[in-house]
Scaffold this motif. Structure first.
Motif, PDB file in Angstrom:
ATOM      1  N   GLY A  18      -7.488 -32.891 -33.813  1.00  0.00           N
ATOM      2  CA  GLY A  18      -7.630 -31.693 -34.637  1.00  0.00           C
ATOM      3  C   GLY A  18      -7.164 -31.901 -36.063  1.00  0.00           C
ATOM      4  O   GLY A  18      -7.656 -31.245 -36.983  1.00  0.00           O
ATOM      5  N   ARG A  19      -6.232 -32.817 -36.239  1.00  0.00           N
ATOM      6  CA  ARG A  19      -5.726 -33.100 -37.594  1.00  0.00           C
ATOM      7  C   ARG A  19      -6.444 -34.273 -38.231  1.00  0.00           C
ATOM      8  O   ARG A  19      -6.063 -34.711 -39.325  1.00  0.00           O
ATOM      9  N   SER A  36      -2.058 -18.317 -41.058  1.00  0.00           N
ATOM     10  CA  SER A  36      -2.553 -19.494 -41.784  1.00  0.00           C
ATOM     11  C   SER A  36      -3.967 -19.859 -41.361  1.00  0.00           C
ATOM     12  O   SER A  36      -4.721 -20.455 -42.125  1.00  0.00           O
ATOM     13  N   GLY A  37      -4.320 -19.517 -40.113  1.00  0.00           N
ATOM     14  CA  GLY A  37      -5.657 -19.835 -39.622  1.00  0.00           C
ATOM     15  C   GLY A  37      -5.769 -21.196 -38.977  1.00  0.00           C
ATOM     16  O   GLY A  37      -6.853 -21.584 -38.531  1.00  0.00           O
ATOM     17  N   ARG A  38      -4.671 -21.925 -38.894  1.00  0.00           N
ATOM     18  CA  ARG A  38      -4.719 -23.250 -38.271  1.00  0.00           C
ATOM     19  C   ARG A  38      -5.012 -23.105 -36.779  1.00  0.00           C
ATOM     20  O   ARG A  38      -4.328 -22.374 -36.062  1.00  0.00           O
ATOM     21  N   GLN A  39      -5.996 -23.829 -36.303  1.00  0.00           N
ATOM     22  CA  GLN A  39      -6.388 -23.757 -34.895  1.00  0.00           C
ATOM     23  C   GLN A  39      -5.631 -24.809 -34.093  1.00  0.00           C
ATOM     24  O   GLN A  39      -6.143 -25.875 -33.770  1.00  0.00           O
ATOM     25  N   GLU A  40      -4.409 -24.475 -33.770  1.00  0.00           N
ATOM     26  CA  GLU A  40      -3.550 -25.434 -33.065  1.00  0.00           C
ATOM     27  C   GLU A  40      -2.558 -24.650 -32.222  1.00  0.00           C
ATOM     28  O   GLU A  40      -1.726 -23.923 -32.749  1.00  0.00           O
ATOM     29  N   LYS A  41      -2.661 -24.782 -30.924  1.00  0.00           N
ATOM     30  CA  LYS A  41      -1.845 -23.979 -30.018  1.00  0.00           C
ATOM     31  C   LYS A  41      -0.571 -24.717 -29.622  1.00  0.00           C
ATOM     32  O   LYS A  41      -0.527 -25.948 -29.574  1.00  0.00           O
ATOM     33  N   THR A  42       0.443 -23.926 -29.314  1.00  0.00           N
ATOM     34  CA  THR A  42       1.669 -24.447 -28.720  1.00  0.00           C
ATOM     35  C   THR A  42       1.554 -24.304 -27.206  1.00  0.00           C
ATOM     36  O   THR A  42       1.017 -23.312 -26.711  1.00  0.00           O
ATOM     37  N   ILE A  43       2.052 -25.297 -26.477  1.00  0.00           N
ATOM     38  CA  ILE A  43       2.079 -25.213 -25.013  1.00  0.00           C
ATOM     39  C   ILE A  43       3.484 -25.518 -24.524  1.00  0.00           C
ATOM     40  O   ILE A  43       4.157 -26.429 -25.020  1.00  0.00           O
ATOM     41  N   MET A  44       3.946 -24.705 -23.569  1.00  0.00           N
ATOM     42  CA  MET A  44       5.256 -24.888 -22.942  1.00  0.00           C
ATOM     43  C   MET A  44       5.065 -24.985 -21.436  1.00  0.00           C
ATOM     44  O   MET A  44       4.112 -24.431 -20.887  1.00  0.00           O
ATOM     45  N   LYS A  45       6.018 -25.640 -20.795  1.00  0.00           N
ATOM     46  CA  LYS A  45       5.865 -25.886 -19.367  1.00  0.00           C
ATOM     47  C   LYS A  45       7.229 -25.984 -18.707  1.00  0.00           C
ATOM     48  O   LYS A  45       8.145 -26.623 -19.242  1.00  0.00           O
ATOM     49  N   LEU A  46       7.367 -25.337 -17.541  1.00  0.00           N
ATOM     50  CA  LEU A  46       8.559 -25.458 -16.712  1.00  0.00           C
ATOM     51  C   LEU A  46       8.146 -25.941 -15.324  1.00  0.00           C
ATOM     52  O   LEU A  46       7.161 -25.447 -14.763  1.00  0.00           O
ATOM     53  N   ILE A  47       8.895 -26.887 -14.782  1.00  0.00           N
ATOM     54  CA  ILE A  47       8.672 -27.406 -13.440  1.00  0.00           C
ATOM     55  C   ILE A  47       9.827 -26.939 -12.574  1.00  0.00           C
ATOM     56  O   ILE A  47      11.000 -27.175 -12.897  1.00  0.00           O
TER      57      ILE A  47
END
Length: 496
Positions: free
Chosen positions: A253-254, A414-425
């Motif tokens: 994406g970048r 800002s319009g940046r198309q970039e998501k944050t993802i978090m995860k717990l196990i």
């Protein structure tokens, strides 16, 4: 100094003999681990000597510097370049926040390089002062082990002098390795990448580890055309597969050109730059080629095998027990040279434990469980504990996976198309949180706090009962209520 030391209930018999030594401890290698061990040992009353090669940003057999890889040619200068590379995209994002940014954005690489060098020179001086203030005697030169209690120091003028020591500690770290491909001498390693005279317009990075991913992010953020070649389906082997896919997506994406399942077969010098040939028949051209295919323990010139210290036959790493002791009772090793968990804070921990064990009267094993770490790509990835794949492999029962994917609040404007993802196990039976991952802005800053909770054995219920900080990305870690998936233990790992 002659202290009796108790390890696993047994008296260290080497302590019983009263023998005069020049030093209670002599440390070879003044990186983060060596400096920590020597300082803390001295604070416990030991007479300590330490040796290190003279300072230079790019290491070799003749130069190095107090502070070691992390401070001089690793974590610290790399993070400075990451900051520098982040400003370009930030300026782009600023337009939608009302900042009038001129169409032309210039970047002065030489200025940043100068500032970076100033900082590592300053830190080199700080580390020297730390040693001096602790009463540690610093020698400049190359150290070798010539006996169970003897170190030979080769000084800058070539003269040799020997010192005896009750204990010898090896803390020489690791060094970048070059793969055996034709033309590899045309490429650079991470050492040189941090000190390039000119910023490359076209760069090819070969490798799929954190160093490769970080430099791809750095150079792309500074405007270079970057190709990243790696052998697996996804970069960052060993990390959670879902997070690896997120990092790959963000790199693309970048603007980084990804070449998965690709090996570099040859480098050729041409009038237009360095030509890189791959096993797919591709030919890529670049100004700079970075080989980031691994590091190896720095043991070749230490003479360890000659005195009987056992090394790993495959890697050359120093073999140690749970207390960082080699098969020779008087010789110890910590940090990357042991190839256990190659992270600077781990070397610091091992150095602290060594000092407690040998000179503090508190036998202490380094704890390598639930160590947090970060990959400083842009945006960064940070993890602690088990990945989903590891949890499935190790758990006795079912594993619960909680995930949250969202647009960071900043990106909504800002319009940046970039998501944050978090995860717990989470262990389905005990409700214990086994691991956490995050890829997105500020991930390392957030994960440090999560690591404390996981180190303390926190349960998912305790996460859920914690009030979040709003509005923040971090609050998502305490608001994930719905199970994304439940997986039975023993499911085969997807080895991407």
């Amino acid at each position: 100094m002659a202290r009796k030391m108790l390890i696993d209930g047994e008296l260290d018999k080497t302590s019983e003999q009263e023998i005069h030594y020049d030093f209670d401890l002599f440390v070879i290698g003044a990186g983060s681990g060596g400096v920590r061990a020597s300082r803390f040992s001295a604070q416990n009353g030991a007479k300590v000597g330490i040796c290190e090669l003279p300072f230079h940003p790019i290491s070799s057999e003749e130069v190095g510097g107090v502070g070691g890889t992390c401070v001089i040619r690793g974590c610290v200068p790399k993070k400075i370049l990451v900051y520098g590379a982040s400003f370009g995209p930030e300026l782009e994002d600023a337009r939608n926040y009302g900042w009038e940014v001129n169409e032309r954005i210039d970047f002065n690489w030489k200025k940043l390089l100068h500032k970076k060098t100033e900082e590592i020179v300053r830190l080199n001086g700080v580390y020297k002062r730390l040693l001096a203030n602790a009463g540690v005697k610093l020698f400049e030169g190359e150290g070798k082990v010539v006996g169970p209690n003897e170190v030979e120091l080769i000084q800058l003028d070539g003269t040799k002098i020997s010192y005896s020591a009750k204990h010898i500690l090896i803390a020489t770290g690791s060094r970048a390795q070059r793969p055996g491909i034709p033309g590899q001498e045309l490429a650079i390693t991470s050492d040189e990448a941090l000190s390039l005279e000119e910023l490359p317009k076209r760069a090819i990075v070969y490798g799929g580890g954190y160093i490769a991913v970080e430099f791809a992010s750095i150079w792309r953020g500074m405007g270079a055309i970057v190709d990243l070649c790696f052998r697996k389906e996804l970069p960052l082997r060993g990390f959670d597969d879902e997070m690896r896919a997120v990092v790959a997506r963000n790199l693309e994406g970048r603007g980084v050109n990804l070449h998965p399942r690709t090996s570099v077969t040859e480098l050729v010098k041409t009038e237009n730059g360095i030509k890189v040939r791959t096993d797919h028949g591709e030919e890529l051209i670049a100004d700079v080629v970075l080989l980031a295919t691994g590091r190896a323990p720095n043991t070749k010139r230490l003479n360890l095998e000659s005195v009987g210290v056992e090394l790993d036959k495959k890697t050359g790493a120093v073999k140690v027990d749970a207390y960082s002791r080699t098969n020779l009772p008087s010789i110890w090793a910590i940090g990357d040279v042991t190839n256990r968990m190659n992270l600077t804070p781990v070397a610091l921990m091992e150095g602290t434990c060594f000092a407690k064990t040998v000179f503090g009267g508190q036998p202490t094993k380094p704890d390598h469980d639930n160590v947090p770490c970060a990959v400083f790509c842009i945006p960064p990835l940070s993890v602690v504990g088990l990945s989903e794949e590891q949890a499935i492999e190790q758990a006795n029962g079912d594993v619960l996976v909680f995930t949250s994917t969202f647009n960071p609040m900043k990106n909504t404007v800002s319009g940046r198309q970039e998501k944050t993802i978090m995860k717990l196990i989470v262990d389905a039976e005990t409700d214990k949180v086994l691991g956490a991952s995050m890829c997105g802005p500020d991930a390392p800053e957030i994960m440090q706090g999560i690591a404390i909770a996981i180190k303390c054995g926190a349960t998912k219920e305790q996460f859920d009962s914690t009030v979040g900080i709003h509005p923040s990305a971090a609050e998502e870690f305490v608001t994930m209520r719905s199970v994304t998936r439940r997986v039975s233990a023993g499911k085969p790992k997807n080895n991407l």
